[in-house]
Design an enzyme around this catalytic site. Structure first.
Site, PDB file in Angstrom:
ATOM      1  N   GLN A 261      65.693  40.888  15.503  1.00  0.00           N
ATOM      2  CA  GLN A 261      64.950  39.633  15.487  1.00  0.00           C
ATOM      3  C   GLN A 261      65.654  38.563  16.301  1.00  0.00           C
ATOM      4  OE1 GLN A 261      62.225  41.388  14.426  1.00  0.00           O
ATOM      5  NE2 GLN A 261      61.670  39.266  14.076  1.00  0.00           N
ATOM      6  N   HIS A 264      64.718  38.103  20.014  1.00  0.00           N
ATOM      7  CA  HIS A 264      63.501  37.423  20.453  1.00  0.00           C
ATOM      8  C   HIS A 264      63.781  36.084  21.111  1.00  0.00           C
ATOM      9  CE1 HIS A 264      59.985  39.712  19.155  1.00  0.00           C
ATOM     10  NE2 HIS A 264      60.650  40.067  18.071  1.00  0.00           N
ATOM     11  N   GLU A 330      59.020  35.487   7.228  1.00  0.00           N
ATOM     12  CA  GLU A 330      58.002  36.148   8.049  1.00  0.00           C
ATOM     13  C   GLU A 330      58.102  37.665   7.867  1.00  0.00           C
ATOM     14  OE1 GLU A 330      56.813  36.485  12.812  1.00  0.00           O
ATOM     15  OE2 GLU A 330      58.811  35.796  12.201  1.00  0.00           O
ATOM     16  N   HIS A 331      59.293  38.207   8.060  1.00  0.00           N
ATOM     17  CA  HIS A 331      59.576  39.629   7.833  1.00  0.00           C
ATOM     18  C   HIS A 331      60.647  39.739   6.746  1.00  0.00           C
ATOM     19  CE1 HIS A 331      58.730  39.110  12.228  1.00  0.00           C
ATOM     20  NE2 HIS A 331      57.909  40.127  12.019  1.00  0.00           N
ATOM     21  N   ASP A 364      56.467  45.853  14.381  1.00  0.00           N
ATOM     22  CA  ASP A 364      56.135  45.173  15.634  1.00  0.00           C
ATOM     23  C   ASP A 364      55.218  46.008  16.513  1.00  0.00           C
ATOM     24  OD1 ASP A 364      57.555  42.891  15.078  1.00  0.00           O
ATOM     25  OD2 ASP A 364      59.349  43.486  16.180  1.00  0.00           O
ATOM     26  N   HIS A 423      19.157  14.578  -5.367  1.00  0.00           N
ATOM     27  CA  HIS A 423      19.505  15.950  -5.704  1.00  0.00           C
ATOM     28  C   HIS A 423      18.678  16.431  -6.888  1.00  0.00           C
ATOM     29  CE1 HIS A 423      22.857  15.194  -3.069  1.00  0.00           C
ATOM     30  NE2 HIS A 423      23.442  16.359  -3.329  1.00  0.00           N
TER      31      HIS A 423
END
Length: 433
Positions: A261, A264, A330-331, A364, A423
């Site tokens: 990770q 990235h 996230e992961h 991924d 109404h």
């Protein structure tokens, strides 16, 4: 390599104590706002100027010719094409088998009274595929496949032009678009691509209803600025991984996954949560050894030594679960004894990877799961991109005269209590004379 945070004596709440990188979207909005306004006002001319300014190349055609898509697919390495095919097949199978339920059984509330659900796909989507530090061809699959399974009739893809490819997006991105049958592809990147999708550009691109896909902080800022004009999937920040591991984990596996990770982005977050001091020390040693072997070692080292990354020492696995839920990664990987049981206790995560042989890298590409996931703690309230992200749920109400009359008094009373006599009158006018 990673700093140590000792939570062994902490009782929580943990959210404010956890490592988190700074991600100031509001500051970026000031940069993006004039770009968005300029694209809305000047259209293609503005897109070309920003392409030259930000990407260093002006494509001959902002819309990539179909021949280029086909050529990229033809020139794919066969082994890579096979990998693409597996990823597509598995993502599609999961989307079809687990995520699609277009005809749920209507609820019958009384005789003649029923409410059903229809899942209606959005009419047109703009899918963004990053092309900066890493040309994420896999994001084509993660965006396009669920949109197709949802039944979206009009799909457009944008990805930044690349100098080394003559102003076209990366060939793997183009090839995947062709393989998936996407013919509307734009060599446009960044905030200007989001603006193009949201506003449309006369003679080039029709506006969309929804923009999805990951991107840098300026893409995120453009999404925030244009939300409301178009729907968005999320405001995704830099990628992140958290690993809950005990002394049964393989430190080489844990280190490799933290590195994957960090590769990235220098802002990527890598967090290890463990009750084992011995494991923490072994992972630190593995990081030192493995990082030096990496192609992107400087980027990785920056991410691992940043404020967003750390080893979090906890008392036990109970505290580890609580810390992981507070972080809402996230992961999230679970590398512990009885990993399935530990994973079952997790409430907040974009995706959960269970055991030593389910690394994030698998997700991924070819696990079948989505890799477009909520970041920055948003997994406590948001989900990853899936079939339903491209659909709107609509209630379909059907009442007979008798069913309406059975509850007419109550409806009229409710309307009058809210000082909405019109109404009530809409009910009264239907009463038998």
């Amino acid at each position: 390599m990673l700093r140590n945070l000792d939570f062994t004596g902490a009782q929580g709440p943990y959210r404010s104590m956890l490592p988190r990188g700074s991600f100031d979207v509001e500051a970026a909005v000031g940069v993006v706002r004039p770009i968005v306004a300029d694209v809305a006002a000047r259209g293609e001319a503005a897109l070309r100027e920003y392409s030259e300014k930000f990407d260093g190349v002006v494509p001959q055609s902002l819309r990539v010719p179909a021949a280029e898509l086909a050529r990229a697919a033809e020139q794919l390495d066969p082994a890579l094409a096979d990998a693409f095919a597996v990823s597509i097949q598995r993502r599609r199978q999961v989307a079809e088998d687990l995520e699609l339920d277009s005809n749920p059984t209507p609820a019958v509330l009384a005789d003649g009274a029923r409410v059903g659900l229809r899942n209606i796909p959005v009419e047109r989507v703009g899918l963004y595929v990053p092309g900066g530090l890493a040309p994420l061809a896999s994001s084509v699959i993660m965006n396009v496949v669920p949109a197709q399974v949802a039944g979206v009739p009009s799909i457009a893809v944008a990805s930044p032009p690349q100098k080394e490819f003559g102003g076209l997006p990366h060939p793997n991105i183009l090839a995947l678009c062709h393989i998936l049958g996407i013919e509307e592809v734009y060599a446009v990147g960044g905030a200007q691509a989001v603006a193009m999708f949201a506003h449309g550009v006369e003679g080039l691109c029709e506006p969309v209803s929804l923009v999805t896909g990951p991107g840098n902080i300026y893409v995120v800022a453009a999404k925030r600025l244009l939300r409301g004009l178009v729907g968005i999937d999320s405001e995704a920040g830099p990628t992140e991984i958290a690993i809950v591991a005990d002394d049964t984990a393989n430190p080489a596996y844990v280190a490799a996954d933290l590195i994957s990770q960090a590769e990235h982005d220098p802002l990527a977050a890598s967090v290890l949560i463990t009750p084992s001091t011995a494991l923490a020390e072994a992972v630190q040693a593995e990081l030192v050894r493995q990082v030096d072997t990496q192609k992107h070692r400087e980027r990785i080292r920056t991410a691992l030594t940043g404020q967003q990354s750390a080893v979090v020492l906890v008392r036990d696995l109970d505290q580890a679960v609580a810390v992981a839920d507070a972080y809402a990664a996230e992961h999230l990987e679970i590398q512990t004894a009885d990993a399935e049981a530990v994973a079952a206790r997790i409430r907040n995560a974009g995706a959960i990877f269970v055991g030593g042989y389910a690394p994030v890298s698998l997700g991924d590409y070819s696990a079948g799961s989505t890799h477009v996931l909520p970041t920055a703690g948003c997994a406590c309230h948001s989900s990853g991109l899936n079939v339903r992200s491209f659909m709107r749920t609509v209630h379909v109400i059907g009442y007979t005269e008798g069913a309406l009359m059975a509850i007419a008094d109550g409806v009229e009373r409710f309307a009058l209590a809210e000082d909405l006599p019109g109404h009530a009158a809409a009910i009264t006018v239907r009463r038998p004379q």
